[in-house]
Structures are given as C-alpha cells and as structure tokens.
Motif scaffolding. Structure first.
Motif, PDB file in Angstrom:
ATOM      1  N   THR A   1      -1.621  14.290   0.449  1.00  0.00           N
ATOM      2  CA  THR A   1      -2.893  14.983   0.678  1.00  0.00           C
ATOM      3  C   THR A   1      -2.833  15.825   1.945  1.00  0.00           C
ATOM      4  O   THR A   1      -3.250  16.988   1.956  1.00  0.00           O
ATOM      5  N   VAL A   2      -2.299  15.247   3.019  1.00  0.00           N
ATOM      6  CA  VAL A   2      -2.180  16.000   4.282  1.00  0.00           C
ATOM      7  C   VAL A   2      -1.218  17.170   4.103  1.00  0.00           C
ATOM      8  O   VAL A   2      -1.485  18.287   4.576  1.00  0.00           O
TER       9      VAL A   2
ATOM     10  N   ALA B   1       0.084   8.852  -1.160  1.00  0.00           N
ATOM     11  CA  ALA B   1      -0.973   9.785  -1.550  1.00  0.00           C
ATOM     12  C   ALA B   1      -1.629  10.410  -0.325  1.00  0.00           C
ATOM     13  O   ALA B   1      -1.971  11.597  -0.329  1.00  0.00           O
ATOM     14  N   THR B   2      -1.781   9.620   0.739  1.00  0.00           N
ATOM     15  CA  THR B   2      -2.339  10.171   1.981  1.00  0.00           C
ATOM     16  C   THR B   2      -1.416  11.228   2.565  1.00  0.00           C
ATOM     17  O   THR B   2      -1.867  12.301   2.992  1.00  0.00           O
ATOM     18  N   GLY B   3      -0.116  10.938   2.575  1.00  0.00           N
ATOM     19  CA  GLY B   3       0.852  11.918   3.069  1.00  0.00           C
ATOM     20  C   GLY B   3       0.874  13.180   2.224  1.00  0.00           C
ATOM     21  O   GLY B   3       0.942  14.295   2.749  1.00  0.00           O
TER      22      GLY B   3
ATOM     23  N   GLU C   1      -0.740   4.311  -1.900  1.00  0.00           N
ATOM     24  CA  GLU C   1      -1.871   4.895  -1.168  1.00  0.00           C
ATOM     25  C   GLU C   1      -1.390   5.653   0.072  1.00  0.00           C
ATOM     26  O   GLU C   1      -1.911   6.721   0.398  1.00  0.00           O
ATOM     27  N   LEU C   2      -0.393   5.094   0.777  1.00  0.00           N
ATOM     28  CA  LEU C   2       0.158   5.793   1.931  1.00  0.00           C
ATOM     29  C   LEU C   2       0.830   7.098   1.502  1.00  0.00           C
ATOM     30  O   LEU C   2       0.685   8.126   2.173  1.00  0.00           O
TER      31      LEU C   2
ATOM     32  N   ALA D   1      -5.946  19.825  -0.985  1.00  0.00           N
ATOM     33  CA  ALA D   1      -6.094  18.433  -0.550  1.00  0.00           C
ATOM     34  C   ALA D   1      -6.754  17.584  -1.626  1.00  0.00           C
ATOM     35  O   ALA D   1      -6.389  16.420  -1.816  1.00  0.00           O
TER      36      ALA D   1
ATOM     37  N   GLN E   1      -5.132  14.255  -3.303  1.00  0.00           N
ATOM     38  CA  GLN E   1      -5.837  12.983  -3.174  1.00  0.00           C
ATOM     39  C   GLN E   1      -5.662  12.107  -4.415  1.00  0.00           C
ATOM     40  O   GLN E   1      -5.648  10.887  -4.328  1.00  0.00           O
TER      41      GLN E   1
ATOM     42  N   SER F   1       0.805  -1.220   0.000  1.00  0.00           N
ATOM     43  CA  SER F   1       0.000   0.000   0.000  1.00  0.00           C
ATOM     44  C   SER F   1       0.842   1.275   0.000  1.00  0.00           C
ATOM     45  O   SER F   1       0.347   2.321   0.401  1.00  0.00           O
TER      46      SER F   1
ATOM     47  N   ALA G   1      -2.016   8.986  -6.079  1.00  0.00           N
ATOM     48  CA  ALA G   1      -1.600   7.578  -5.942  1.00  0.00           C
ATOM     49  C   ALA G   1      -1.166   6.975  -7.275  1.00  0.00           C
ATOM     50  O   ALA G   1      -0.125   6.295  -7.323  1.00  0.00           O
TER      51      ALA G   1
END
Length: 192
Positions: free
Chosen positions: A81-82, A77-79, A74-75, A116, A120, A71, A123
C-alpha cells in the motif's frame, strides 16, 4: 662535441653512481569490508547482550518473531500500500497529469490515493501466494516480517546518522544490527 651532449652524459653518470633507493614500505590499508563487519558485528553483539541481560534469555526474540510471522500477509499488504501510494504520486508526475488545466493540482493526490486503495486489498493475494509457495513461505516468513521493520528503522534513523560522529553512528546502529542478526538467528527456531 657540443656542451649539451657533454652535460647530458655527466648527468647520466651521476645518476648511475647514486645508490638506488629502496621502495618505500607500503602502509597496510584497512579493508573496508572488515571495518564494516566489525562495526556491525559489535553493534549486534552489544544489542544481544543488552537483551540477554534484561530478559535473562539468550533466545528472547524467538517468541516475538513467531508472533510477527502470523501477520506477514497484513505486513506485506501495508508495504504494498505504501509502495503504491508513492508510485501513484510519482507516476502522476511522470506522465504530467499535474499539468492538466483545472484538475492538475488534484491529479497527484488522486492518483496516489487510488493506487493506495488498490494496494490495500492485496493481503488475501499475498496469503494465497504464501500457501502456494509452501514450505519456502514458512521458512522465509520471519525474514519477510522483519524486512519492512528494519527498512523503516534504517530510513527513519540510521540513514540520517551517517554523517554523525563514529560513536553516535555505532549507538544508532545497535538496534538495526541486533534486529537483523536476531531475525536471521531466530527464523529457523520459529519454524521448528
């Protein structure tokens, strides 16, 4: 001869007759790097011993690390995004959008949400970059997966315990040190 010259000569002779004092022994100062290594090393060792005693397997984290590397896009992309959320919020204040008449109070939240939403969708881009950077991306994937988790723990708990008593600081450091050392140890095993 004047009295000040005579007094100065007497003081100089007295000074010459006095025994020379040996320099005081220098106390051995502790090296902060050694103290840091012992603090974190014992915390990591305690964490590994606890995991080993519970699971019965010294390499218990390898399968968890292998699942985390799947993942990574995805991880990441989360970072991203934040990071974009924070950058949008701070960027709107930096260019003074919040001072616009009428819409100023909505400028910072709108900029943060827009940034954000852009972050998002990153990824697929991260996945493409990882495919283009083979074999390095496979070798670094466990560290890329572990980095945000370690950073979140450090920011959420470890950083706040800095002013606590040394024993409490050490207890709070055990999970972080264990996680970092295990990600460095298990990363080659995941790839192999």
């Amino acid at each position: 001869m004047s009295t000040t010259t005579t007094a100065a000569r007497r003081a100089a002779r007295r000074k010459l007759r006095q025994p020379v004092e040996a320099p005081a022994e220098e106390t051995a100062e502790r090296d902060p790097r050694t103290r840091w290594a012992v603090f974190n090393g014992t915390a990591a060792a305690a964490g590994h011993l606890a995991i080993w005693s519970v699971t019965g397997d010294p390499m218990a984290g390898a399968h968890l690390m292998a699942r985390m590397t799947v993942s990574v896009p995805e991880l990441a992309a989360t970072g991203i995004t934040v990071g974009c959320l924070v950058a949008g919020w701070k960027g709107a204040a930096l260019i003074h959008l919040h001072k616009l008449p009428g819409v100023g109070r909505w400028a910072r939240p709108a900029a943060a949400i827009a940034a954000a939403l852009w972050g998002q969708g990153t990824a697929p881009v991260v996945r493409d970059v990882m495919y283009a950077a083979e074999p390095w991306s496979t070798l670094l994937a466990p560290l890329l997966a572990a980095g945000p988790v370690a950073a979140a723990y450090w920011w959420g708990l470890d950083r706040r315990a800095r002013q606590a008593a040394p024993a409490l600081r050490w207890i709070v450091r055990v999970p972080l040190a264990t996680f970092i050392v295990s990600s460095l140890l298990y990363a080659p095993g995941v790839v192999l």
